[in-house]
Structure formats: C-alpha cells, structure tokens
Design a protein around this motif. Sequence first.
Motif, mmCIF file in Angstrom:
data_model
loop_
_atom_site.group_PDB
_atom_site.id
_atom_site.type_symbol
_atom_site.label_atom_id
_atom_site.label_comp_id
_atom_site.label_asym_id
_atom_site.label_seq_id
_atom_site.Cartn_x
_atom_site.Cartn_y
_atom_site.Cartn_z
ATOM 1 N N ALA A 83 37.584 53.560 35.974
ATOM 2 C CA ALA A 83 38.489 52.746 36.782
ATOM 3 C C ALA A 83 38.145 52.839 38.269
ATOM 4 O O ALA A 83 38.265 51.851 39.007
ATOM 5 N N ALA A 84 37.716 54.022 38.705
ATOM 6 C CA ALA A 84 37.414 54.224 40.124
ATOM 7 C C ALA A 84 36.067 53.621 40.521
ATOM 8 O O ALA A 84 35.962 52.960 41.561
ATOM 9 N N LEU A 85 35.041 53.856 39.701
ATOM 10 C CA LEU A 85 33.681 53.467 40.092
ATOM 11 C C LEU A 85 33.212 52.153 39.481
ATOM 12 O O LEU A 85 32.293 51.525 40.011
ATOM 13 N N ARG A 86 33.802 51.749 38.371
ATOM 14 C CA ARG A 86 33.414 50.496 37.721
ATOM 15 C C ARG A 86 34.657 49.659 37.410
ATOM 16 O O ARG A 86 34.930 49.340 36.250
ATOM 17 N N PRO A 87 35.436 49.318 38.420
ATOM 18 C CA PRO A 87 36.697 48.622 38.169
ATOM 19 C C PRO A 87 36.526 47.271 37.496
ATOM 20 O O PRO A 87 37.471 46.774 36.864
ATOM 21 N N GLU A 88 35.339 46.679 37.601
ATOM 22 C CA GLU A 88 35.103 45.400 36.934
ATOM 23 C C GLU A 88 35.086 45.539 35.417
ATOM 24 O O GLU A 88 35.199 44.544 34.694
ATOM 25 N N ARG A 89 34.984 46.791 34.905
ATOM 26 C CA ARG A 89 34.991 47.026 33.465
ATOM 27 C C ARG A 89 36.365 47.473 32.970
ATOM 28 O O ARG A 89 36.560 47.623 31.764
ATOM 29 N N CYS A 90 37.292 47.725 33.883
ATOM 30 C CA CYS A 90 38.612 48.279 33.525
ATOM 31 C C CYS A 90 39.701 47.302 33.938
ATOM 32 O O CYS A 90 39.988 47.133 35.126
#
Length: 345
Positions: A159-166
């Motif tokens: 969620a923090a580093l890849r928010p586009e996946r979450c």
Amino acid sequence: MIDRRGFGKALGMGAGAAAVSLTGLPGGQTAYAAGSASATPAVHTAFPRLKQIRAGLLDVGYAELGPARGPAVICLHGWPYDIHSYVDVAPLLAEAGYRVIVPYLRGHGTTRFLSERTFRNAQQSVIALDIIALMDALKIEKAVLAGFDWGSRTADIIAALRPERCKALVSVSGYLITNRKANLDPIAPQAEHTWWYQYYFATERGRLAMEKPDLRHDLTRFVWDTVSPTWDFDDATFERTAAAFDNPDYAAIVIHNYRWRLSLADGERRYDGIEERLAARPFIAVPTITLDPERDPFTAPGNGTSYRDRFTGEYEHRTLAGIGHNVPQEAPAAFAQAVIDVDRF
C-alpha cells in the motif's frame, strides 16, 4: 456484488454476528463489538481444492473463492498461522461477490521455491514482492489487501510503495512496517516479555526448536494459546494449520525473518533500496481500516493513535472487543465487514 445490507444477512447464518458500531470516537475511530471468541464458532474447516501457480521465485499454493471476474481481495496470514485463518472470512467475501485469493506465504504449506539455490530470505520487502508477483501471475491489476501479523506488514508495504496495486487496505494492528534501526532500542519490559520468541529464535536453541517437528508443534501451539486468550479453539483447528509448518523451508524462513528484524541476519543487497524507503516510514494514502484486537498482547495502547499519522487517505480505526491476535479466524464477520466497508470508502 450484494450491498452491505445483503452482506449483513449473509453473516447471520452462524459465522458470528456482524460487527456493530457502539460508539463514535473522534478521528475516525470506532469501538466495535465482535462478540466473544467463544461465541463465534467456526463454520468451515477447509477450503475447496487448492491451486498452484508459478509467481516470481515461488510456486505459490493458494485458495481461491468467489467469481473469477469479481473485484479481487487478497488475504494474507501471519505467523504461526496459515491460510486457515481465512477459512470463514473467504466464503463471506465470496458470497458478497469478491474474488478472494488466500496464498500460503513463502515457507508455508504448499508454497515452494522454484530453485534449491535461492536464498531462503524472509526480509519484509521480499514477502511483499512475492505478493506482487502473485498478482501479476493471476493477472490481478489491483486488489483490496487485508492481513494480520506478517500479512499486515506485507499489505502495508504494498500500500505504501505500490499504491497503484492496492485499491484499499485492512490492516490488523495498524502500521507494521519494520524499521530495523528503531528495533535496536529497548522497549518496556512487559513488551519485551511478549516478544520472547523473537529472542529465542536468535539462539541456536530456538533454531533447533523450529526444525524439530515435536518442539515446533508445541511452541507454535503455546503461541496460539497465549496471544488469543479468549479464543476457544479445538485441537483439530490448530492441527489443520500446523500441517502448513511441515514445509521444508519453514524453519529457515521463520528464523531468518525474526533474526533479520533484529539485525542479526542480513538480507540481500538487491533489496537495499526498497528497505531504505521502508525505513523512512512511508505514508499510506490508500483507503484504510485498521483493526486493533483488544485481547491481543501485541496491541499497542492508545486506540490506534501511535500509528494514526502514517495513514493519510480515507481512514477508520476499529477496536474489536474480546478478540485476540488471530483476528480473521476469531472474528471472521468483523474482518469481512471491514473489507466490505473499506472497499466502499
């Protein structure tokens, strides 16, 4: 997908009452009654046929429920647990129209390394990368991520580093991203006592206890008993999960995870950049519900205030009365409701 009212009806068939808001609290906080652990009997004991898929460094074992074209939810377990933590949550979410994926983390159950030569690494970043690789393999672009213990940490990192996946996040115990430098500082004696097994695993005795089946069995059962003091589970419930600990890489993964957190074991240099970003305690901007189990000895005081500043998006905090560490299995209805609710923020 059925609406929240319909979801509430689905919960009324013995999986435990849906969480009911008792008191509105300031700052997006809510006190929830999930019912006593003993009053939330398990409905399911097993998943349908498990699946396997190659993803990144692993051949991942996972359960999948719900419509193949439904919005995706990925449920992540912790230690010493396995996918059975979600054995009642997953059917509830599937009935609500979600495609639910529940993977065994590396070193657990039917998940295997593709190569014998791969370092059995369990630093926090690689477990998160495992889940991103799984999403790629399953062609899931974006999912609601929900977890506890190791699973919370993994979901927090994505969620923090890849928010586009979450799409949204449900995180038990809030913000669990590890800062190894901070972990070098002593904490209050009672809290140190709660973390006894981390220090045990720093010794060769602890490593041997993980490698010897009988000792591993009794140690993990003892952890279950102590961190879920109100959960009236039976022996069969524990044994279904304990079977996942017979994975040939289980001991290596568990020992490396805890030694790495205490800076007693190295990770891999190729992940240094990710770990540097995580050490800076990055903000999480995706919609989030955090859950604090009241009877979990690891629950920090302050009703979520200690980590509130890390969440900058739409946010709600809930405390689950009478519930211990294994939230999804102790309070499946409350956990599933949090997933439904955060998806509608």
